[in-house]
Design a protein around this motif. Sequence first.
Motif, PDB file in Angstrom:
ATOM      1  N   ILE A  11       6.462  17.416  -1.657  1.00 63.25           N
ATOM      2  CA  ILE A  11       5.501  16.987  -0.638  1.00 63.25           C
ATOM      3  C   ILE A  11       6.070  17.333   0.731  1.00 63.25           C
ATOM      4  N   ASP A  12       5.152  17.568   1.677  1.00 65.30           N
ATOM      5  CA  ASP A  12       5.562  17.988   3.022  1.00 65.30           C
ATOM      6  C   ASP A  12       5.526  16.842   4.030  1.00 65.30           C
ATOM      7  N   GLY A  13       5.066  15.721   3.593  1.00 65.05           N
ATOM      8  CA  GLY A  13       5.007  14.590   4.495  1.00 65.05           C
ATOM      9  C   GLY A  13       4.222  13.448   3.879  1.00 65.05           C
ATOM     10  N   PHE A  14       4.094  12.378   4.638  1.00 66.27           N
ATOM     11  CA  PHE A  14       3.400  11.211   4.095  1.00 66.27           C
ATOM     12  C   PHE A  14       2.805  10.387   5.229  1.00 66.27           C
ATOM     13  N   ALA A  15       1.856   9.542   4.868  1.00 61.87           N
ATOM     14  CA  ALA A  15       1.242   8.630   5.831  1.00 61.87           C
ATOM     15  C   ALA A  15       1.650   7.200   5.493  1.00 61.87           C
ATOM     16  N   LEU A  16       1.849   6.413   6.534  1.00 64.88           N
ATOM     17  CA  LEU A  16       2.162   4.990   6.389  1.00 64.88           C
ATOM     18  C   LEU A  16       0.918   4.202   6.757  1.00 64.88           C
ATOM     19  N   SER A  17       0.392   3.491   5.800  1.00 66.39           N
ATOM     20  CA  SER A  17      -0.871   2.764   6.003  1.00 66.39           C
ATOM     21  C   SER A  17      -0.580   1.275   5.841  1.00 66.39           C
ATOM     22  N   GLU A  18      -0.075   0.682   6.903  1.00 64.59           N
ATOM     23  CA  GLU A  18       0.364  -0.716   6.808  1.00 64.59           C
ATOM     24  C   GLU A  18      -0.836  -1.655   6.667  1.00 64.59           C
ATOM     25  N   HIS A  19      -0.630  -2.708   5.891  1.00 66.17           N
ATOM     26  CA  HIS A  19      -1.722  -3.648   5.603  1.00 66.17           C
ATOM     27  C   HIS A  19      -2.188  -4.404   6.849  1.00 66.17           C
ATOM     28  N   ARG A  20      -3.482  -4.358   7.079  1.00 72.27           N
ATOM     29  CA  ARG A  20      -4.141  -5.200   8.087  1.00 72.27           C
ATOM     30  C   ARG A  20      -3.534  -5.096   9.474  1.00 72.27           C
TER      31      ARG A  20
END
Lengths: 208, 148
Positions: free
Chosen positions: A33-42
């Motif tokens: 993978i070339d990267g990632f997203a951080l999708s923090e809760h609320r």
Amino acid sequence: MILDLHNHSIKSDDSRAKVENYCQWIRKRDLPIDGFALSEHRQFDSESDYRPLEDEYGLLILKASEVETDYGHVLVYGVNEDMVAAFDFSRIDLPLSLVVEEVRRCGGIAVPCHPGRTRVGMVAHVHQRGSVEGVEVIEVLNGGSRGTENDEAGHLAEEYGYRGIGGSDAHIVSHIGRCATHFEEPIESIEELVSALQHGGYRALRPA
Amino acid sequence: MAMSVEELRSRYAGMVFDSVEVEALAEEMVGFSTACGETDPRYTDPGHADFQAPVNFTTKYHGARMLPDDFPNFERARMIDAGKAVAWHAPIRAGDTLTARSRLYDIYEKTGRSGVMLFLVHRMEFSNARGELVSVVDWRLILRGGLQ
């Protein structure tokens, strides 16, 4: 380009994963993978600056959010000040229609996640109350979903013509890279990610 | 009618509702360390020059009250222990008298596969006799279904 679009760090109350440890794991395991997203809760983490980690590990690290609506959880990409002011990210009863519309108005895109899960996914809600206008993309591959939950998400996408993304929904380091999204064109910023999600040219996959 | 999360937060968040004093005894520190599988003599040998309590030692303590006296009633059977997180600030030495103050640090809701969950973050702050903060323990309690 392959991005894992759904992950949580210690900024979320139920995650123990530090962002640097995600980077180390990706490199140590040579994950494709070339990267990632951080999708923090609320919430949206406006404070953290991951650019030094991006430079050190050669990864794209994007910041997003996962909010809670009356149709289940929803990933929000392209969060900005206008969006944060438009609705309360901490609420658990946001109307999906409002989230989709306000996120679009503020220049982002809302993506219902793990749709096949009970209560927190939109499949059952759609069957009970119908679809919601404005939804164009859903998460069809989620690394934390069980049994046939991803299949149900795929069926929903087919039925309504939604485009599909993939994300690991990692809460611990070793879970990153289980599911991801392959983009035909390179992406270098959250703005480019939003544009790509809006226009197509991607597919969900299991990289490992 | 049940109080909303905003009302609960406004009324209870941050308020110190309990304070107790405890003494960190050497034998308890050794027993706790050993039970956790600790082998470092700093934590298992009272004769060590730097003998101190292990980082998670303060998780063994409870206050006199779990929640403020006037906190709304709910069925205790719906409550789940979601674990504790410890922040170490300074060493706890054998014989230290610690003052532990409890407050509700945060109150929030989330939704999971089982439905709505109300989270109560019970924070205990431990200070030694010199007034130094030595440890903070956040204990997360989940109330399944929220207040009804």
